[in-house]
Design a protein around this motif. Sequence first.
Motif, short mmCIF file in Angstrom:
data_model
loop_
_atom_site.label_atom_id
_atom_site.label_comp_id
_atom_site.label_asym_id
_atom_site.label_seq_id
_atom_site.Cartn_x
_atom_site.Cartn_y
_atom_site.Cartn_z
N MET A 206 -0.67 3.80 3.88
CA MET A 206 0.32 4.10 2.83
C MET A 206 0.02 3.35 1.53
O MET A 206 0.23 3.87 0.44
N GLN B 74 4.26 8.03 8.22
CA GLN B 74 5.32 7.02 8.28
C GLN B 74 6.14 7.16 9.55
O GLN B 74 6.51 6.16 10.18
N MET C 152 7.61 -1.36 4.79
CA MET C 152 6.93 -0.20 4.19
C MET C 152 7.37 0.04 2.75
O MET C 152 6.55 0.28 1.87
#
Length: 489
Positions: free
Chosen positions: A283, A388, A407
């Motif tokens: 990510m 995710q 995150m």
Amino acid sequence: MNAGTVETNASSLDLSKIKRGPIVAALIIGAFVAILNETLLNIAFPDLMIEFNVTAATIQWLSTAYMLVIGILVPVTALLQQWFTTRQMFLSAMILFLVGTIICGVTPSFEVLLVGRVIQAIGTGLMLPVMMNTILAIYPPESRGGAMGMIGLVIMFGPAIGPTLAGLLIDQLDWRWLFYAVIPLAAFSVIFAFAYLKNVSDLTKPKVDIISILLSTIGFGGIVYSFSKSGEIGWGDPEVYWTLTAGIVGLILFIWRQLVVKEPILDLRAFKYPMFSLVTVLMLVMMMTMFSTMIIMPIFLQSVLLMTAFKAGLTLMPGGIVNGIMAPVAGKLFDKFGPKVLVIPGLVLITIATWLFSGLTADWGSGHVIAVHIVLLVGISLVMMPAQTTALNQLPRQLYPHGTAIMNTLQQVAGAIGTALFISIMSSGTKDYIAGSKDPSNPAEVVQGLVAGMNDAFVIALVISVLALILGVFIKRTEAPKEEVKKAV
């Protein structure tokens, strides 16, 4: 953290009969309002500079402060979600956002506008992790993909229509309508959430570690601020390198403290789960690739193709709309087939699009830009939410707030780093081209210099996207922890 206590409490909340639809609707409305607002304001910077008689360096604080506040606040949300209920967190976030929006709309000065913007950022920073954590709490692992896909639709649809809507409002009315238009949406979100949002969180009320909060603020705040400012004033400025140094030292001390205290505000044990760690790195890389396009393409459209802000927004809108449509589709496919069949093709599309953008020229037409942009955003839709969801599915329930906070925080940091990196590369490439030009004052050469800088930035983005593709090869479907499976049954 006392894991045994948390697990006992986790089982005390029966979510089997809860109505998910109204809860998800409340979350989606709030997310759409907050994210739409985040993309509205940048296009109004020239008007705001004239209105308040401030420089470009000053006006950038409206963006820098917003990102800074979210970067500081999000790590603390893992703690806040264990002290306050879902309703309390979400309603507080949306009320703060509404108050900030009203202040921005009626502001008499730049200073008051900045205060309103900070209050908006506090609301957004509180809301986004709560939204993801709630989805994890109310859906079993095997059906989270579709729900996360709906969230993805909202997250991408806001940026898709934001610049176009902003251009239209500014052309027809004035910049204050960027806030006036959001006020009724935010008010409706508060009313709807008050009526339908139920509590789905477990309150464990861990000890508040003030030292950890201070270190988190210095660490994440220093890094986000230094990278945000570097594109504006350069890396050689003491303000940049000293805040970066403070941020790195603060972050190292923060990590150390989370590993030694009994009840950390950000539980780094989430990184013991291999797929969570892999996807977190993926990510970071993905966000940097995304920012290369978000930053460079509007500049290309307005400075090279000489489009108005409104037309540039219209040109970028099809990609965003396709991305929004694809997000729930990707979520459903994820539930059925797992992440690998989505993430690998998605990363291939991203790599191809980035490679095509690295060959950008002043002869490109709007149709060429739209086509490549759509390819890029289809790829992103196949990667973002499936990856995710895969990562968060592997975590036990007590780590949900920490996983979502980690995150979201690292994505803010990646955004700041990506912005600074690609602005720096583009500026350097432009300067090198102009320095070697025989006629540097020629407008055509200035345009070619800008394009050369953009090409350099996209080449680096291509390298980063290839790295993401390599990481994506190792992604696989994760199984919920045993206690999660039992609870879902």
